[in-house]
Structure formats: structure tokens, C-alpha cells
Scaffold this active site. Structure first.
Site, PDB file in Angstrom:
ATOM      1  N   LEU A  80       0.826  -1.215   0.000  1.00 31.90           N
ATOM      2  CA  LEU A  80       0.000   0.000   0.000  1.00 31.90           C
ATOM      3  C   LEU A  80       0.854   1.257   0.000  1.00 31.90           C
ATOM      4  O   LEU A  80       1.972   1.272   0.503  1.00 31.90           O
ATOM      5  CB  LEU A  80      -0.976   0.004   1.179  1.00 31.90           C
ATOM      6  N   ASN A 136      10.398  -2.002  -3.838  1.00 30.45           N
ATOM      7  CA  ASN A 136      10.707  -0.628  -3.425  1.00 30.45           C
ATOM      8  C   ASN A 136      12.044  -0.153  -3.998  1.00 30.45           C
ATOM      9  O   ASN A 136      12.204   1.016  -4.339  1.00 30.45           O
ATOM     10  CB  ASN A 136      10.689  -0.501  -1.894  1.00 30.45           C
ATOM     11  N   CYS A 148       9.536   4.627   3.819  1.00 26.65           N
ATOM     12  CA  CYS A 148       9.750   3.318   3.170  1.00 26.65           C
ATOM     13  C   CYS A 148      10.918   3.311   2.192  1.00 26.65           C
ATOM     14  O   CYS A 148      11.934   2.670   2.445  1.00 26.65           O
ATOM     15  CB  CYS A 148       8.473   2.883   2.466  1.00 26.65           C
ATOM     16  N   ARG A 168       8.382  11.792   7.699  1.00 27.11           N
ATOM     17  CA  ARG A 168       9.604  10.984   7.754  1.00 27.11           C
ATOM     18  C   ARG A 168      10.429  11.169   6.478  1.00 27.11           C
ATOM     19  O   ARG A 168       9.918  11.008   5.384  1.00 27.11           O
ATOM     20  CB  ARG A 168       9.259   9.495   7.962  1.00 27.11           C
TER      21      ARG A 168
HETATM   22  C1  UGA Z   1       6.015   3.154  -1.169  1.00 20.78           C
HETATM   23  C2  UGA Z   1       5.637   2.166  -2.286  1.00 20.78           C
HETATM   24  O1  UGA Z   1       5.194   2.900  -3.426  1.00 20.78           O
HETATM   25  C3  UGA Z   1       4.528   1.228  -1.811  1.00 20.78           C
HETATM   26  O2  UGA Z   1       4.230   0.276  -2.821  1.00 20.78           O
HETATM   27  C4  UGA Z   1       5.021   0.499  -0.561  1.00 20.78           C
HETATM   28  O3  UGA Z   1       4.013  -0.360  -0.041  1.00 20.78           O
HETATM   29  C5  UGA Z   1       5.370   1.532   0.492  1.00 20.78           C
HETATM   30  O4  UGA Z   1       6.392   2.408  -0.007  1.00 20.78           O
HETATM   31  C6  UGA Z   1       5.884   0.786   1.704  1.00 20.78           C
HETATM   32  O5  UGA Z   1       6.955   0.197   1.624  1.00 20.78           O
HETATM   33  O6  UGA Z   1       5.151   0.701   2.702  1.00 20.78           O
HETATM   34  P1  UGA Z   1       4.925   5.408  -0.218  1.00 20.78           P
HETATM   35  O7  UGA Z   1       6.138   5.514   0.650  1.00 20.78           O
HETATM   36  O8  UGA Z   1       3.573   5.632   0.373  1.00 20.78           O
HETATM   37  O9  UGA Z   1       4.873   3.950  -0.903  1.00 20.78           O
HETATM   38  O10 UGA Z   1       5.091   6.500  -1.352  1.00 20.78           O
HETATM   39  P2  UGA Z   1       5.347   6.511  -2.937  1.00 20.78           P
HETATM   40  O11 UGA Z   1       4.096   6.839  -3.627  1.00 20.78           O
HETATM   41  O12 UGA Z   1       6.107   5.327  -3.367  1.00 20.78           O
HETATM   42  O13 UGA Z   1       6.303   7.789  -3.033  1.00 20.78           O
HETATM   43  C7  UGA Z   1       7.580   7.769  -2.407  1.00 20.78           C
HETATM   44  C8  UGA Z   1       8.325   9.048  -2.680  1.00 20.78           C
HETATM   45  O14 UGA Z   1       8.722   9.102  -4.045  1.00 20.78           O
HETATM   46  C9  UGA Z   1       7.548  10.331  -2.427  1.00 20.78           C
HETATM   47  O15 UGA Z   1       8.393  11.248  -1.756  1.00 20.78           O
HETATM   48  C10 UGA Z   1       7.195  10.825  -3.814  1.00 20.78           C
HETATM   49  O16 UGA Z   1       7.066  12.236  -3.860  1.00 20.78           O
HETATM   50  C11 UGA Z   1       8.402  10.365  -4.606  1.00 20.78           C
HETATM   51  N1  UGA Z   1       8.143  10.177  -6.060  1.00 20.78           N
HETATM   52  C12 UGA Z   1       7.260   9.253  -6.493  1.00 20.78           C
HETATM   53  C13 UGA Z   1       8.880  10.919  -6.984  1.00 20.78           C
HETATM   54  O17 UGA Z   1       9.729  11.768  -6.604  1.00 20.78           O
HETATM   55  N2  UGA Z   1       8.669  10.719  -8.315  1.00 20.78           N
HETATM   56  C14 UGA Z   1       7.774   9.809  -8.776  1.00 20.78           C
HETATM   57  O18 UGA Z   1       7.641   9.679 -10.009  1.00 20.78           O
HETATM   58  C15 UGA Z   1       7.060   9.067  -7.836  1.00 20.78           C
END
Ligand code: UGA
Length: 437
Positions: free
Chosen positions: A152, A210, A262, A331
């Protein structure tokens, strides 16, 4: 099914609500008093769209209850989900698995002979075997442990739990697999793939997923570094390569980089675990992924210094401090990190966020809290957009009037319309794009 969910952070609280919504009888176990009492009174202790409404619904129907520790009722559950956090250790890259071991040991003292335990926490590969051995020693019989990683995303957590793109389960035993098939039956009926694996592979799937996502983001941010010195445009580049289905457009948004609880800690924990296993060089590239990511934060600070020269006493407004929109999670937030670094260089930094100022609490008193965007923008010499909340995406340059004399904005997420900002007389700097006027 009668189930328990142990550890009620982002993962556990969402999972408990999702399981209750599927019709199971769920006992949520959380030793932290303030988190427990919030949940007991129907409040989700963090911001997650739709979760509080769903919590109230399942609490009303009595399918979800909360308690601080195991008792006879939780001991009678057929399935226990371990959802305890595994943060990065303070003094190394490795994950701190002590909370998972503590929770598993407490459970082992209560667990019934035929119960199944499903670990959902993100753990270094090999942890499940150690947990199984330790739990079996305490229980006095072989505990039936399975690994069931969770994918998620914050901001869409409940939706992701109820409509996942796959359910991954690692087991040593058919009984555990069928118990997990049964608990997820309503989701499987909608056609969601159920992927049955051995336990180490299931543990690794989560870390690999991840790491891959982090790699995609750092890849495009590495391209941004090249674009910035060669006149290219990273947003257009991502669009163009993304048309190739093998590459895809998702997770290719360049900007100030990834953060949260994460991706950063998971790649570091993976590096640490691979080194322990003697295959550190296999994932050495993840160190570069981490470094490319952190360099984007340096880049924003450098851009601010290039333009404003001496930052001392310069007013800067930072829009968004959560690590991503629709979350109040701070975080390892790239945006908050940039705000703190600008402040450490002497700037007077005001921060605005639609949801996360509460989570900031009284930490970092050097950052001024902007009660609204206009108040934060007054006399600012620079605005930095660090988190792409929808209300920032639709912000009109005219809404600032003459508040920002310097009319300089750094778009750290490439969400603003360059043409209209420039037409309104602003200097807009977009990361990885040579659009500066
Ligand atoms: C992430 C994974 O996407 C989930 O599948 C996983 O379950 C989760 O970690 C976990 O291990 O519990 P999350 O941390 O909620 O989910 O956030 P993401 O949507 O993955 O975004 C992570 C970071 O990447 C954010 O800071 C976002 O701004 C950045 N991001 C995302 C970018 O800079 N560029 C992108 O194209 C996408």
C-alpha cells in the site's frame, strides 16, 4: 475469520480496517497508549484519506476492536498479522527489527497450536526464519509463520489494501497458504492474482519492488542533472521514453526526490543485508540511487544561494512539508529537509502545508508556521514548492498580488504551468528543465 492485527501504524491500522471491511472479526493490538486511545475513540492518529470514515463504520458494526496487549480473545484468533515497524537504525543503514521480534515473542506466549502468523512488516531477507525459530522456542511447538508483504501507498492506503494489484504470500506450509487465501477471498474473487512463493522470495519481493521504484525515480533525477547542463527538458524526456511500454510513464516524475518512511530506509536496509550476506556488490548501485536522490535536495539549496546569494535574513516560503501529497508523514521528507537547510543557512523560512503542520508539532521552532499561503508569502524573496498538494498545483500567480516582491519560485515537483507563471512576471525555476526566464 477471527484475526488479530499487531502494531497499528500506517500499515497495521489500515490493514485492520480493511480486514474488518471484508467482514472479519478483527482485534487490533497497539501498546502505544496515545495511538490506542485515539483509535478506540474513532480517530486515526495520522492523515490518510477515507480511513477515519471507514474506521468509524467498522467500529460501529463491532467488527473491529482495539486493545493494548494479548488476552484470551486475541489468543483465540486463527490468524495473526504482524504489522510492526522496521525503521532505520540510528547508527547504521540496517533496519531495526527489534520491535518485530518483541511483538512476535509476546504473541508466541499466547498463540494457539493451529493458528497462523502472517508477517507483513518489511524485513531483511532471512528474518522470517529467525522469527519462526524464536517463536517456536517460546510457544513450545512449531509456529506456523507465513510472509505476506504489503504494497500500500500512503495517501491511497485503504484503496490499495482493498484493491491490491497482487497478493504475495510466502509459506512453508499448505495450511498457512489456505488460511491466507481464505482471509483474502473477497479480494481474490475480484480477480486479484494470488502469488504463492517460498518465504525468502516473499520477503525479497517487497524490498526488490521498493528498490526498483526508487531506482526509477533516481534514474529520471539523474537525467535531470544531465538536462540541467545540456539544455534538455526532463519532463519531456520522461514522457517520450515512457511511451515505450517496457519503460512506462509511472514513477518517472523528476523533482526534489523520494522520501517517506519506506523507500529511503528500505534501499539502505537492503544494502546492509546484502553486505551481511556477502553480496554487497550486487546492490552497490543502490548507494548511487540514494546519493542521486539526496543530491536533488542539494540542488534546490544551491539554486536558492545562486539567486539570493547570502541567505541570511532572506524570507523564504516553503509550500508543502509532507513527503508526498495526501499524507501528513514527515519521515525523511525532501521538502522539510530543504526547509531546514535553508534555515540553517540563515534564511527566515516559513512553511505551509494543508495537513502536516500538526504532525510537525513544536519540533523545529526555527521554522515559522504560515497560517495561510498569503501570510507566508508576505515579503518572501523566494517560494519553494516541495510537495505537490493539489491546492498548490492550481495556485494562480496573480493570487500573490504584490506580496512577493522578488517573484521567484522554484517548482520542486514540476507541477506549475511555466508559461502562465512567466507571463505573470515570475521567474520560475523548474528542476531538470531549462525553462528559466
Ligand atoms: C512506497 C511504495 O510505493 C509502496 O508500494 C510500498 O508499499 C510503500 O512504499 C511501503 O513500503 O510501505 P509510499 O512511501 O507511500 O509507498 O510513497 P510513494 O508513492 O512510493 O512515493 C515515495 C516518494 O517518491 C515520495 O516522496 C514521492 O514524492 C516520490 N516520487 C514518487 C517521486 O519523486 N517521483 C515519482 O515519479 C514518484
Amino acid at each position: 475469520m477471527k484475526i488479530s492485527v499487531i502494531g497499528l501504524g500506517y500499515l497495521g491500522a489500515t490493514h485492520a480496517v480493511a480486514m474488518a471491511k471484508l467482514g472479519h472479526e478483527v482485534i487490533g493490538i497497539e501498546p502505544d497508549e496515545s495511538r490506542l486511545s485515539a483509535l478506540q475513540s474513532g480517530k486515526v492518529p495520522f492523515f490518510e484519506p477515507g480511513l477515519e470514515e471507514a474506521l468509524l463504520e467498522v467500529q460501529k458494526s463491532g467488527t473491529l476492536t482495539f486493545q493494548s496487549a494479548h488476552d484470551e480473545a486475541s489468543a483465540a484468533c486463527e490468524l495473526h498479522f504482524l504489522c510492526v515497524g522496521t525503521p532505520q537504525l540510528a547508527d547504521s543503514n540496517a533496519a531495526d527489527t527489534s520491535h518485530v521480534f518483541a511483538a512476535a515473542s509476546e504473541l508466541a506466549a499466547f498463540i494457539s497450536l493451529d493458528a497462523v502468523v502472517a508477517g507483513k512488516s518489511t524485513v531483511p531477507v532471512g528474518t522470517a526464519q529467525q522469527l519462526k525459530d524464536e517463536m517456536s522456542k517460546i510457544a513450545g511447538f512449531e509456529v506456523n509463520l507465513a510472509w505476506n508483504p504489503e504494497f500500500l501507498r500512503e495517501g491511497t492506503a485503504l484503496e490499495d489494501s482493498l484493491k491490491p494489484d497482487r497478493i504475495v504470500v510466502g509459506t512453508w506450509d499448505r495450511e498457512a497458504e489456505s488460511k491466507l487465501r481464505e482471509v483474502y477471498q473477497p479480494i481474490l474473487e475480484t480477480g486479484t492474482p494470488f502469488i504463492s512463493l517460498d518465504v525468502p522470495t516473499a520477503e525479497l519481493v517487497k524490498v526488490a519492488a521498493n528498490s526498483f521504484l526508487a531506482t526509477k525515480i533516481s534514474f529520471i533525477n539523474a537525467m535531470a542533472e544531465v538536462a540541467e547542463v545540456s539544455g534538455a527538458d526532463t519532463v519531456a524526456l520522461a514522457e517520450a521514453i515512457g511511451f515505450d511500454e517496457r519503460i512506462g510513464k509511472k514513477f518517472l516524475r523528476n523533482g526534489v526526490g523520494f522520501g517517506g518512511g519506506c523507500l529511503p530506509k528500505d534501499i539502505r536496509a537492503f544494502i546492509a543485508r546484502a553486505e551481511e550476506l556477502g553480496v554487497g556488490s550486487a546492490v552497490d548501485f543502490l548507494k548511487d540511487i540514494d546519493e542521486v536522490n539526496l543530491r536533488r535536495r542539494d540542488r534546490v539549496v544551491e539554486l536558492a544561494r545562486q539567486d539570493l546569494k547570502d541567505l541570511r535574513d532572506k524570507r523564504i516560503l516553503v509550500l508543502g512539508i509532507s513527503f508526498k501529497p495526501d499524507s501528513d508523514d514527515l519521515r525523511d521528507s525532501p521538502s522539510l529537509d530543504v526547509a531546514l537547510r535553508l534555515s540553517a543557512l540563515g534564511a527566515k523560512v516559513a512553511v505551509h502545508d494543508p495537513m502536516a503542520l500538526g504532525a510537525l508539532g513544536d519540533r523545529h521552532p526555527e521554522l515559522e508556521r504560515a497560517k495561510d499561503i498569503e501570510a507566508g508569502a508576505k515579503d518572501a524573496e523566494l517560494i519553494f514548492l516541495g510537495t505537490e498538494w493539489s491546492e498548490y498545483k492550481s495556485i494562480e500567480p496573480a493570487s500573490f498580488g504584490d506580496l512577493v516582491a522578488n517573484k521567484l519560485i522554484i517548482d520542486g515537483r514540476n507541477v506549475l504551468d511555466v508559461v502562465s507563471w512567466q507571463a505573470a512576471g515570475w521567474r520560475l525555476i523548474a528542476l531538470g528543465r531549462n525553462v528559466h526566464n
